[in-house]
Design an enzyme around this catalytic site. Structure first.
Site, PDB file in Angstrom:
ATOM      1  N   ARG A  72      11.021  -7.093   4.741  1.00 52.26           N
ATOM      2  CA  ARG A  72      10.966  -5.698   5.192  1.00 52.26           C
ATOM      3  C   ARG A  72      11.519  -5.572   6.609  1.00 52.26           C
ATOM      4  NH1 ARG A  72       5.289  -2.652   5.070  1.00 52.26           N
ATOM      5  NH2 ARG A  72       4.987  -3.510   7.142  1.00 52.26           N
TER       6      ARG A  72
ATOM      7  N   LYS B  93       0.818  -1.223   0.000  1.00 48.58           N
ATOM      8  CA  LYS B  93       0.000   0.000   0.000  1.00 48.58           C
ATOM      9  C   LYS B  93       0.845   1.264   0.000  1.00 48.58           C
ATOM     10  CE  LYS B  93      -2.162  -0.664   3.945  1.00 48.58           C
ATOM     11  NZ  LYS B  93      -1.682  -1.981   4.348  1.00 48.58           N
TER      12      LYS B  93
ATOM     13  N   ARG C  28      11.484  -2.477  11.509  1.00 48.31           N
ATOM     14  CA  ARG C  28      10.271  -1.979  12.164  1.00 48.31           C
ATOM     15  C   ARG C  28       9.927  -2.850  13.363  1.00 48.31           C
ATOM     16  NH1 ARG C  28       5.438  -0.238   8.083  1.00 48.31           N
ATOM     17  NH2 ARG C  28       4.242  -1.207   9.754  1.00 48.31           N
TER      18      ARG C  28
ATOM     19  N   ARG D  66      -9.734   2.010   8.720  1.00 47.38           N
ATOM     20  CA  ARG D  66      -9.495   0.598   9.002  1.00 47.38           C
ATOM     21  C   ARG D  66     -10.608  -0.012   9.836  1.00 47.38           C
ATOM     22  NH1 ARG D  66      -3.206   1.256   8.826  1.00 47.38           N
ATOM     23  NH2 ARG D  66      -2.516  -0.887   8.659  1.00 47.38           N
TER      24      ARG D  66
ATOM     25  N   ARG E 149      -1.138  -8.744  13.082  1.00 49.74           N
ATOM     26  CA  ARG E 149      -1.604  -7.663  12.199  1.00 49.74           C
ATOM     27  C   ARG E 149      -2.456  -8.219  11.063  1.00 49.74           C
ATOM     28  NH1 ARG E 149       3.432  -5.122  10.321  1.00 49.74           N
ATOM     29  NH2 ARG E 149       2.160  -3.519   9.368  1.00 49.74           N
TER      30      ARG E 149
HETATM   31  P1  AMP Z   1       0.721   0.695   8.533  1.00 49.75           P
HETATM   32  O1  AMP Z   1       2.036   1.337   8.277  1.00 49.75           O
HETATM   33  O2  AMP Z   1      -0.388   1.277   7.725  1.00 49.75           O
HETATM   34  O3  AMP Z   1       0.779  -0.805   8.434  1.00 49.75           O
HETATM   35  O4  AMP Z   1       0.361   1.034  10.066  1.00 49.75           O
HETATM   36  C1  AMP Z   1       1.209   0.640  11.118  1.00 49.75           C
HETATM   37  C2  AMP Z   1       0.431   0.622  12.432  1.00 49.75           C
HETATM   38  O5  AMP Z   1      -0.057   1.934  12.724  1.00 49.75           O
HETATM   39  C3  AMP Z   1      -0.797  -0.268  12.443  1.00 49.75           C
HETATM   40  O6  AMP Z   1      -0.502  -1.630  12.708  1.00 49.75           O
HETATM   41  C4  AMP Z   1      -1.597   0.377  13.579  1.00 49.75           C
HETATM   42  O7  AMP Z   1      -1.070   0.042  14.859  1.00 49.75           O
HETATM   43  C5  AMP Z   1      -1.342   1.858  13.357  1.00 49.75           C
HETATM   44  N1  AMP Z   1      -2.348   2.426  12.423  1.00 49.75           N
HETATM   45  C6  AMP Z   1      -2.115   2.945  11.184  1.00 49.75           C
HETATM   46  N2  AMP Z   1      -3.264   3.366  10.628  1.00 49.75           N
HETATM   47  C7  AMP Z   1      -4.243   3.105  11.537  1.00 49.75           C
HETATM   48  C8  AMP Z   1      -5.647   3.282  11.542  1.00 49.75           C
HETATM   49  N3  AMP Z   1      -6.295   3.803  10.484  1.00 49.75           N
HETATM   50  N4  AMP Z   1      -6.330   2.906  12.651  1.00 49.75           N
HETATM   51  C9  AMP Z   1      -5.707   2.380  13.726  1.00 49.75           C
HETATM   52  N5  AMP Z   1      -4.389   2.150  13.768  1.00 49.75           N
HETATM   53  C10 AMP Z   1      -3.659   2.514  12.695  1.00 49.75           C
END
Ligand code: AMP
Length: 190
Positions: free
Chosen positions: A128, A14, A134, A89, A145
């Site tokens: 990654r 994404k 990370r 989400r 996740r």
């Molecule tokens: P991502 O980089 O999009 O995979 O996001 C990393 C982490 O940030 C996720 O696993 C959540 O803990 C938090 N996060 C990102 N976007 C959201 C969202 N829209 N709602 C809740 N938590 C989020």
């Protein structure tokens, strides 16, 4: 095409596609995950509120995420449109986004979801983890996740499909191939 969502499970690509597609349309890519990560790095109050959820692979609570997103979309660079990566989400976030858009007299143009098979997702996330280091790319957290995505976020696709906005794109292959598929799905000739 200036208000677009990009969705898909962790590891689907994404973030990378968001940057490519946003550049094509000349709109900012807004990644809630990236905003949270930079706040964690800077040690802000928002970062402190988000960190323990992120490290455990859980979602940051809707109240925190919604307030942050509302603030971000209210900035000037988003006035002409945006591409959201990683938001909404949850169904509560869908409702919040609807309200923000209605307040700006705007609506979504498309919701793209990237589909990648489960084995490939795990392989990508493991790679990654080695490159980016990370905290949420350890094996247990990666599995959690994926589970949270399936439970909380996958149902949003049906909601957007019901609104006639959802398109699914094959997320396997090179970055270039996938972005060409996304643009084609959005009706752009490449
Ligand atoms: P991502 O980089 O999009 O995979 O996001 C990393 C982490 O940030 C996720 O696993 C959540 O803990 C938090 N996060 C990102 N976007 C959201 C969202 N829209 N709602 C809740 N938590 C989020």
């Amino acid at each position: 095409m200036n208000r677009i969502l990009i969705m898909g499970p962790p590891g689907a690509g994404k973030g990378t596609q968001a940057v490519e597609i946003a550049a094509h349309f000349g709109i900012p890519a807004v990644s809630t995950g990236a905003i949270f990560r930079s706040n964690v790095e800077d040690g802000t109050a928002l970062g402190d509120a988000a960190r323990r959820y992120m490290d455990a692979g859980e979602y940051v609570p809707d109240e925190v995420t919604n307030a942050m997103l509302r603030d971000r979309l209210g900035r000037r660079d988003c006035a002409g449109g945006f591409l959201l990566d990683g938001y909404p989400r949850t169904l509560a976030q869908v409702a919040e986004l609807d309200e923000i858009l209605a307040g700006a007299d705007a609506c979504l143009d498309a919701v793209v979801s990237l589909r990648v098979d489960a084995e490939e997702l795990i392989a990508r996330l493991v790679r990654r983890a080695q490159i980016e280091n990370r905290a949420d790319d350890t094996e247990d957290v990666v599995r959690r996740r994926q589970q949270v995505y399936a439970e909380e976020t996958a149902p949003l696709l049906a909601e957007y499909a019901a609104r006639g906005l959802h398109v699914t794109v094959d997320g396997s292959g090179t970055v270039h191939k996938v972005s060409a598929r996304v643009l084609e799905a959005l009706g752009v000739r490449t």
